[in-house]
Design a protein around this motif. Structure first.
Motif, PDB file in Angstrom:
ATOM      1  N   SER A   1     -32.941  75.185   4.907  1.00 12.52           N
ATOM      2  CA  SER A   1     -33.740  74.169   4.214  1.00 12.52           C
ATOM      3  C   SER A   1     -33.219  72.799   4.600  1.00 12.52           C
ATOM      4  N   CYS A   2     -34.143  71.833   4.649  1.00 11.53           N
ATOM      5  CA  CYS A   2     -33.715  70.462   4.886  1.00 11.53           C
ATOM      6  C   CYS A   2     -34.632  69.526   4.104  1.00 11.53           C
ATOM      7  N   GLY A   3     -34.041  68.658   3.340  1.00 11.93           N
ATOM      8  CA  GLY A   3     -34.828  67.677   2.599  1.00 11.93           C
ATOM      9  C   GLY A   3     -35.467  66.679   3.553  1.00 11.93           C
ATOM     10  N   PHE A   4     -36.673  66.235   3.205  1.00 12.76           N
ATOM     11  CA  PHE A   4     -37.360  65.213   3.999  1.00 12.76           C
ATOM     12  C   PHE A   4     -37.090  63.893   3.296  1.00 12.76           C
ATOM     13  N   CYS A   5     -36.218  63.066   3.880  1.00 13.29           N
ATOM     14  CA  CYS A   5     -35.809  61.806   3.265  1.00 13.29           C
ATOM     15  C   CYS A   5     -36.760  60.694   3.714  1.00 13.29           C
ATOM     16  N   ALA A   6     -36.905  59.671   2.887  1.00  9.49           N
ATOM     17  CA  ALA A   6     -37.734  58.519   3.264  1.00  9.49           C
ATOM     18  C   ALA A   6     -37.220  57.884   4.563  1.00  9.49           C
ATOM     19  N   THR A   7     -35.911  57.951   4.796  1.00 14.14           N
ATOM     20  CA  THR A   7     -35.319  57.428   6.042  1.00 14.14           C
ATOM     21  C   THR A   7     -35.897  58.143   7.261  1.00 14.14           C
ATOM     22  N   ASP A   8     -36.075  59.470   7.137  1.00 17.96           N
ATOM     23  CA  ASP A   8     -36.652  60.253   8.239  1.00 17.96           C
ATOM     24  C   ASP A   8     -38.106  59.836   8.449  1.00 17.96           C
ATOM     25  N   TYR A   9     -38.813  59.706   7.332  1.00 22.26           N
ATOM     26  CA  TYR A   9     -40.216  59.302   7.391  1.00 22.26           C
ATOM     27  C   TYR A   9     -40.350  57.950   8.099  1.00 22.26           C
ATOM     28  N   LYS A  10     -39.472  57.002   7.719  1.00 21.98           N
ATOM     29  CA  LYS A  10     -39.525  55.662   8.314  1.00 21.98           C
ATOM     30  C   LYS A  10     -39.221  55.709   9.810  1.00 21.98           C
ATOM     31  N   ALA A  11     -38.318  56.595  10.218  1.00 21.11           N
ATOM     32  CA  ALA A  11     -37.994  56.727  11.642  1.00 21.11           C
ATOM     33  C   ALA A  11     -39.197  57.268  12.412  1.00 21.11           C
ATOM     34  N   ILE A  12     -39.846  58.285  11.848  1.00 16.11           N
ATOM     35  CA  ILE A  12     -40.975  58.910  12.541  1.00 16.11           C
ATOM     36  C   ILE A  12     -42.149  57.932  12.648  1.00 16.11           C
ATOM     37  N   ARG A  13     -42.400  57.222  11.591  1.00 17.48           N
ATOM     38  CA  ARG A  13     -43.544  56.300  11.551  1.00 17.48           C
ATOM     39  C   ARG A  13     -43.264  54.948  12.209  1.00 17.48           C
ATOM     40  N   GLY A  14     -41.999  54.686  12.548  1.00 21.20           N
ATOM     41  CA  GLY A  14     -41.673  53.420  13.199  1.00 21.20           C
ATOM     42  C   GLY A  14     -41.450  52.273  12.222  1.00 21.20           C
ATOM     43  N   ILE A  15     -41.312  52.600  10.953  1.00 20.93           N
ATOM     44  CA  ILE A  15     -41.031  51.563   9.946  1.00 20.93           C
ATOM     45  C   ILE A  15     -39.563  51.145  10.102  1.00 20.93           C
ATOM     46  N   ARG A  16     -38.726  52.118  10.475  1.00 18.79           N
ATOM     47  CA  ARG A  16     -37.338  51.842  10.840  1.00 18.79           C
ATOM     48  C   ARG A  16     -37.295  51.892  12.361  1.00 18.79           C
ATOM     49  N   ARG A  17     -36.746  50.842  12.993  1.00 23.59           N
ATOM     50  CA  ARG A  17     -36.864  50.741  14.453  1.00 23.59           C
ATOM     51  C   ARG A  17     -35.601  51.166  15.224  1.00 23.59           C
ATOM     52  N   ASN A  18     -34.487  51.356  14.501  1.00 22.93           N
ATOM     53  CA  ASN A  18     -33.234  51.666  15.198  1.00 22.93           C
ATOM     54  C   ASN A  18     -33.117  53.155  15.526  1.00 22.93           C
ATOM     55  N   VAL A  19     -34.044  53.628  16.354  1.00 26.23           N
ATOM     56  CA  VAL A  19     -34.069  55.051  16.712  1.00 26.23           C
ATOM     57  C   VAL A  19     -34.017  55.162  18.227  1.00 26.23           C
ATOM     58  N   SER A  20     -33.170  56.037  18.768  1.00 25.03           N
ATOM     59  CA  SER A  20     -33.186  56.298  20.213  1.00 25.03           C
ATOM     60  C   SER A  20     -33.860  57.644  20.439  1.00 25.03           C
ATOM     61  N   PHE A  21     -34.713  57.686  21.430  1.00 26.80           N
ATOM     62  CA  PHE A  21     -35.497  58.899  21.703  1.00 26.80           C
ATOM     63  C   PHE A  21     -34.922  59.660  22.880  1.00 26.80           C
ATOM     64  N   PRO A  22     -35.106  60.972  22.961  1.00 31.06           N
ATOM     65  CA  PRO A  22     -35.704  61.797  21.918  1.00 31.06           C
ATOM     66  C   PRO A  22     -34.736  61.994  20.747  1.00 31.06           C
ATOM     67  N   ALA A  23     -35.274  62.210  19.564  1.00 30.04           N
ATOM     68  CA  ALA A  23     -34.425  62.395  18.385  1.00 30.04           C
ATOM     69  C   ALA A  23     -34.911  63.586  17.578  1.00 30.04           C
ATOM     70  N   ILE A  24     -33.949  64.259  16.930  1.00 29.75           N
ATOM     71  CA  ILE A  24     -34.307  65.275  15.932  1.00 29.75           C
ATOM     72  C   ILE A  24     -33.779  64.736  14.614  1.00 29.75           C
ATOM     73  N   VAL A  25     -34.678  64.352  13.706  1.00 36.02           N
ATOM     74  CA  VAL A  25     -34.230  63.822  12.423  1.00 36.02           C
ATOM     75  C   VAL A  25     -34.072  64.954  11.408  1.00 36.02           C
TER      76      VAL A  25
END
Ligand SMILES: [Zn+2]
Ligand SMILES: [Zn+2]
Length: 347
Positions: A37-61
């Protein structure tokens, strides 16, 4: 078994379900966990949607996992294959000045699996298997489910903010501004710790109803009514503690407004950089005391596990949705809607 299903983020809004290599435990202290099981955190959501920009690709959140140890590397002595575990997303060195003062979340050599914060970001838990270090593992009590255990990290964050930093005590009047899933956990911690009057403030009726069913004595809509007047009707002496767990700057301003002499604040929800004002002299004479809290520590993780194990907090109660990893697209849709609490992904 050499490949596994993983949700790989190739770019903002470009999440692909694909087969990738299963990680191996090759280095000292390495552990591979079969994620249950893994909780879906708002931080993950923001990374996927691009609301948070400090992400290097490819990524597994995905940074709130529980699962079963499937492989151990050299030097692993406290865990073995088959152990049921909870994974702390932040790995710390144990040797820097911050680690040695107990503030492992400030570690200068930290890494994170599937999350945000340090520069060293490693693949997370929206995958069937994940690689971590033995030092990040905690034993999952048999009495709690993998789904409930996946809420350990946010619950630990709530404990750290409300109890460890803000020192909430039995009988105190507490206001929680923002009762989405993390605010609800703050509320549940305050309830378990013996809050007297416990007021939830939220713009969402769904959130207010949840807060009332989980122990809030009152709920206030900050849009439809004057929040300060309403809070002071319910707690005429004003709050001992106000926890801002919402995010928007308006919530921080309301936190400041709700003070009376001696009120403690916790700036817990906001992560963006808008400004708010404090009157210097007034803050002096009111003896305004402000804390903040982010992330977790091994101490907070242990306390969260104890709260769940003893039934003081039942994290199952805040889980509103569960999706298999293959349906992560639906989980993402639900994360963007208002009528949800904790969303769980089962790889
Ligand atoms: Zn999180
Ligand atoms: Zn360190």
């Amino acid at each position: 078994m050499s490949t596994m299903l993983a949700a790989v983020l190739h770019d903002f809004d470009h999440l692909e379900l694909e087969q990738v290599a299963v990680p191996r435990a090759r280095e000292y202290g390495d552990v591979v966990v079969r994620v249950k099981s893994c909780g879906f955190c708002a931080t993950d959501y923001k990374a996927i949607r691009g609301i948070r920009r400090n992400v290097s690709f490819p990524a597994i959140v995905g940074h709130e996992p529980s699962g079963v140890v499937s492989e151990v590397g050299p030097g692993v002595s406290h865990f073995e294959v088959g152990d049921e575990v909870i994974v702390q997303p932040l790995g710390h060195c144990g040797f820097c000045r911050h680690c040695r003062s107990g503030n492992t979340h400030y570690c200068e050599n930290a890494f994170v699996t599937g999350g945000d914060g340090p520069e060293d970001v490693r693949p997370g838990a929206f995958a069937e298997y994940m690689l971590t270090k033995e030092s990040c593992l905690f034993r999952k009590p048999e009495s709690i489910s993998f789904d409930a255990a996946a809420v350990t990290e946010p619950l630990a964050g709530a404990w750290k903010g409300v109890i460890h930093h803000s020192r909430m005590q039995v009988g105190e009047d507490v206001v929680v501004i923002g009762v989405g899933s993390i605010g609800l956990l703050c509320l549940m911690v305050a309830k378990a710790a013996g809050a007297a009057r416990l007021v939830a403030v939220d713009v969402s009726e769904y959130a207010r109803r949840n807060a009332l069913s989980l122990g809030a004595t009152h709920a206030v809509d900050p849009v439809g009514e004057d929040a300060k007047t309403r809070v002071y009707e319910m707690m005429p002496e004003g709050p001992d503690l106000v926890v801002e767990a919402a995010g928007p700057i308006e919530a921080v301003r309301l936190m400041v407004e709700l003070r009376r002499r001696g009120t403690r604040w916790n700036v817990f929800g906001i992560t963006t950089h808008e400004k708010f004002e404090l009157d210097g002299g007034l803050t002096h004479f009111l003896e305004g005391r402000m804390d903040a809290s982010f992330g977790t520590t091994p101490l907070a993780m242990s306390k969260a596990i104890r709260l769940m194990e003893t039934g003081l907090i039942d994290t199952e109660k805040i889980i509103s949705h569960r999706f298999p990893l293959a349906r992560i697209g639906e989980a993402l849709e639900v994360m963007g809607s208002a009528a949800r609490n904790k969303v769980i992904v089962n790889p």
